[in-house]
Design an enzyme around this catalytic site. Sequence first.
Site, PDB file in Angstrom:
ATOM      1  N   SER A  67      49.037 -40.472 -67.433  1.00 28.76           N
ATOM      2  CA  SER A  67      49.141 -40.563 -65.977  1.00 28.76           C
ATOM      3  C   SER A  67      47.836 -40.156 -65.306  1.00 28.76           C
ATOM      4  O   SER A  67      47.039 -39.394 -65.870  1.00 28.76           O
ATOM      5  CB  SER A  67      50.272 -39.650 -65.476  1.00 28.76           C
ATOM      6  OG  SER A  67      51.485 -40.011 -66.066  1.00 28.76           O
TER       7      SER A  67
HETATM    8  N1  SAH Z   1      52.979 -37.532 -69.668  1.00 27.80           N
HETATM    9  C1  SAH Z   1      52.481 -38.624 -70.458  1.00 27.80           C
HETATM   10  C2  SAH Z   1      52.967 -39.931 -69.889  1.00 27.80           C
HETATM   11  C3  SAH Z   1      53.052 -40.976 -70.901  1.00 27.80           C
HETATM   12  S1  SAH Z   1      53.678 -42.531 -70.270  1.00 27.80           S
HETATM   13  C4  SAH Z   1      50.978 -38.600 -70.424  1.00 27.80           C
HETATM   14  O1  SAH Z   1      50.413 -38.296 -69.365  1.00 27.80           O
HETATM   15  O2  SAH Z   1      50.357 -38.956 -71.423  1.00 27.80           O
HETATM   16  C5  SAH Z   1      55.394 -42.378 -70.552  1.00 27.80           C
HETATM   17  C6  SAH Z   1      55.808 -42.176 -71.988  1.00 27.80           C
HETATM   18  O3  SAH Z   1      57.238 -42.221 -72.006  1.00 27.80           O
HETATM   19  C7  SAH Z   1      55.349 -43.263 -72.947  1.00 27.80           C
HETATM   20  O4  SAH Z   1      54.681 -42.641 -74.015  1.00 27.80           O
HETATM   21  C8  SAH Z   1      56.640 -43.925 -73.421  1.00 27.80           C
HETATM   22  O5  SAH Z   1      56.597 -44.342 -74.759  1.00 27.80           O
HETATM   23  C9  SAH Z   1      57.650 -42.804 -73.221  1.00 27.80           C
HETATM   24  N2  SAH Z   1      59.047 -43.220 -73.085  1.00 27.80           N
HETATM   25  C10 SAH Z   1      59.533 -44.336 -72.486  1.00 27.80           C
HETATM   26  N3  SAH Z   1      60.867 -44.364 -72.561  1.00 27.80           N
HETATM   27  C11 SAH Z   1      61.261 -43.237 -73.219  1.00 27.80           C
HETATM   28  C12 SAH Z   1      62.523 -42.705 -73.606  1.00 27.80           C
HETATM   29  N4  SAH Z   1      63.671 -43.335 -73.336  1.00 27.80           N
HETATM   30  N5  SAH Z   1      62.553 -41.519 -74.247  1.00 27.80           N
HETATM   31  C13 SAH Z   1      61.388 -40.862 -74.540  1.00 27.80           C
HETATM   32  N6  SAH Z   1      60.171 -41.320 -74.206  1.00 27.80           N
HETATM   33  C14 SAH Z   1      60.095 -42.495 -73.551  1.00 27.80           C
END
Ligand code: SAH
Length: 222
Positions: A67
């Site tokens: 993000s």
């Molecule tokens: N806080 C993280 C954001 C990553 S983007 C950062 O700043 O790096 C969101 C993440 O949520 C992705 O890695 C995606 O694979 C994960 N995601 C999507 N659906 C999900 C679910 N149902 N359960 C767990 N993780 C999930």
Amino acid sequence: MLTRERTDMQRARDLMVQNQIQARGVKDARLLGILRVLPRHLFVPKEEQSHAYDDSALPIGREATISQPLITAVMTESLKLDGTERVLEIGTGSGYQTALLCELAGEVYSIEIDPILAERSGQLLKDMGYRDRLSLRAGNGENGWPEAAPFDRIVVTAAPEKVPPALLEQLAEGGRMVVPAGPPMRQRLVVIEKHEGKLESTDLGPVRFVPLRPAKADKTNS
Ligand code: SAH
């Protein structure tokens, strides 16, 4: 404990905190202190490292993004952490916010649905020394982590159309959750507080996140 290295990266980080985060109203001193020392460039792919302190989200592979620094800061500040809380994070992704939470909260549980990202961020977090108070799991976060519930704080970093009921249930009395909720293009960042079993929401404004999987639309693909 994190220490400050004297490098260009450190300068870039100081500028990120000052111009992107403080200038836009984030005030939590503990959070700002950690943002100044946490090496965000280690959480992005090599080819993106020169952009690690830019004012934007960045691709981290596997259709996921790290993000935008401001959004991570706003979400973390909205949790109002004092260092004692049990926190559940849905969407470990790069592990950057996970590391912030480890620095600012008591115990952190984080779930990532993509096994490759889960493995990669798990290794990095371990190498950085985040072990004792951190538990990681590869799987679907929609069901939360029932064995470790209730949680004082929950942060969801991918957007569900509706907040999963299991997460609302696993939020402790007096707890706070921050979640980007709504259909793609109409997501809002919402803080949900639980008081005497009742839920109260505060809208922090429009945001754009990858959808929480499995999204209905996903099924046409692959
Ligand atoms: N806080 C993280 C954001 C990553 S983007 C950062 O700043 O790096 C969101 C993440 O949520 C992705 O890695 C995606 O694979 C994960 N995601 C999507 N659906 C999900 C679910 N149902 N359960 C767990 N993780 C999930």
